[in-house]
Design a protein around this motif. Structure first.
Motif, short mmCIF file in Angstrom:
data_model
loop_
_atom_site.label_atom_id
_atom_site.label_comp_id
_atom_site.label_asym_id
_atom_site.label_seq_id
_atom_site.Cartn_x
_atom_site.Cartn_y
_atom_site.Cartn_z
N ASP A 5 0.84 -1.20 -0.01
CA ASP A 5 0.04 -0.03 0.08
C ASP A 5 0.86 1.33 0.03
OD1 ASP A 5 -2.70 -1.44 0.47
OD2 ASP A 5 -1.55 -2.05 2.21
N GLN A 6 2.11 1.13 0.58
CA GLN A 6 3.13 2.38 0.41
C GLN A 6 4.36 1.66 0.13
OE1 GLN A 6 3.60 4.53 4.42
NE2 GLN A 6 4.91 5.91 3.36
N ALA A 7 4.96 1.97 -0.90
CA ALA A 7 6.30 1.32 -1.62
C ALA A 7 7.17 2.49 -1.15
CB ALA A 7 6.23 1.32 -3.02
N VAL A 8 8.31 2.31 -0.54
CA VAL A 8 9.03 3.48 0.14
C VAL A 8 10.43 3.20 -0.40
CG1 VAL A 8 7.88 3.93 2.09
CG2 VAL A 8 9.70 2.08 2.17
N ALA A 9 11.35 4.41 -0.54
CA ALA A 9 12.87 4.32 -0.75
C ALA A 9 13.56 5.25 0.30
CB ALA A 9 13.00 4.77 -2.07
N GLU A 10 14.84 5.36 -0.03
CA GLU A 10 15.80 5.87 0.97
C GLU A 10 15.22 7.58 1.41
OE1 GLU A 10 18.64 5.07 2.42
OE2 GLU A 10 19.23 6.87 3.24
N GLY A 11 15.00 7.87 2.63
CA GLY A 11 14.68 9.12 2.84
C GLY A 11 13.21 9.26 3.21
N ASP A 12 12.48 8.32 2.67
CA ASP A 12 10.91 8.54 2.62
C ASP A 12 10.54 8.44 4.28
OD1 ASP A 12 10.60 8.43 0.35
OD2 ASP A 12 9.60 6.67 -0.05
N THR A 13 9.38 8.90 4.70
CA THR A 13 8.82 8.75 6.00
C THR A 13 7.59 7.82 6.15
OG1 THR A 13 9.49 11.16 6.48
CG2 THR A 13 7.60 10.42 7.55
#
Ligand code: ZN
Ligand code: FE
Length: 241
Positions: A89-97
């Protein structure tokens, strides 16, 4: 403020139950199976808002679909590994919150054990959810990444506040201590810490979360000066019996 509680799953894995004290929002990190997690959630108030995933290995994601179906929780994981993780539901990468109630975590990309491995750091509560990148007195095997990548990943951890709590994916500490003592026999801080680990395990207590300050003093994998030394140490650990 985030509190983190280890939930023993499978034979030696930990899922981590996170709770935001301001709102009661609750998350589980790396649920390899659902039943022990459902019991822990019930004991904590019966609410699950989010499922956070550090990497795609089955011993970290096996319980995701059952928990999603039961609680409707949103699933958060690495965009880089979306193709081999449960539906995100939330795909994240470096620095994301990533938010949990009133608290939030910074996402760190920490390749080494796997290419798409990530960690979550909650500054308010100083909780580092590091999956299989770093263990107490050890680190994850280099299954996909290089020693140079892992070295950079560990450097990110080294830069965190020393009081940070290391919430890792396995109870490997006692075996790790045996190798660490062989690799760094002159380290008095390690000797004292290994004694403490033996006492915890003899009393059937988890050895995690540990403090980053203790790991910096005792964990040989956080004490290597460069990627070449880390590569050498990791390959010696792979052969250690
Ligand atoms: Zn793994
Ligand atoms: Fe694992």
């Amino acid at each position: 403020m985030i509190s983190a509680q280890p939930v023993p799953v499978l034979s030696d894995n930990y899922a981590w139950l996170l709770r935001d004290s301001a709102t009661g929002a609750t998350a589980i990190v790396d649920p390899s199976e659902a039943d022990p997690v459902v019991a822990a959630i019930a004991a904590a108030g019966g609410r699950l808002d989010a499922i956070l995933l550090t990497h795609h290995h089955h011993d970290h994601i096996g319980g995701v679909e059952a928990l999603r179906a039961r609680f409707g929780a949103r699933v958060v994981g690495a965009a880089a590994d979306a193709h081999r993780l449960p539906r995100l539901d939330q795909a994240v990468a470096e620095g994301d919150t990533v938010t949990l109630g009133a608290a939030s975590a910074q996402v760190m990309e920490t390749p080494g054990h796997t290419r798409g491995h990530i960690a979550f750091f909650f500054p308010n509560g100083a909780a580092l959810l590091c999956g299989d990148t770093l263990f107490s007195l050890g680190c994850g095997r280099l299954l996909e990444g290089t020693a140079a990548e892992l070295f950079k990943s560990l450097e990110k951890f080294r830069a965190l506040p020393p009081e940070s709590l290391i919430c890792c994916g396995h109870e490997y500490t006692e075996a790790n201590a045996r190798f660490a003592l062989a690799a760094d026999p002159g380290n008095a801080a390690l000797q004292a810490y290994a004694e403490q680990v033996r006492a915890w395990r003899a009393a059937n207590k988890p050895t995690v979360p540990s403090r980053l300050s203790d790991e910096l003093a005792a964990n040989p994998f956080l004490r290597t000066p460069d990627a070449a030394a880390l590569a050498d140490l990791r390959s010696r650990k792979d052969q250690f019996r």
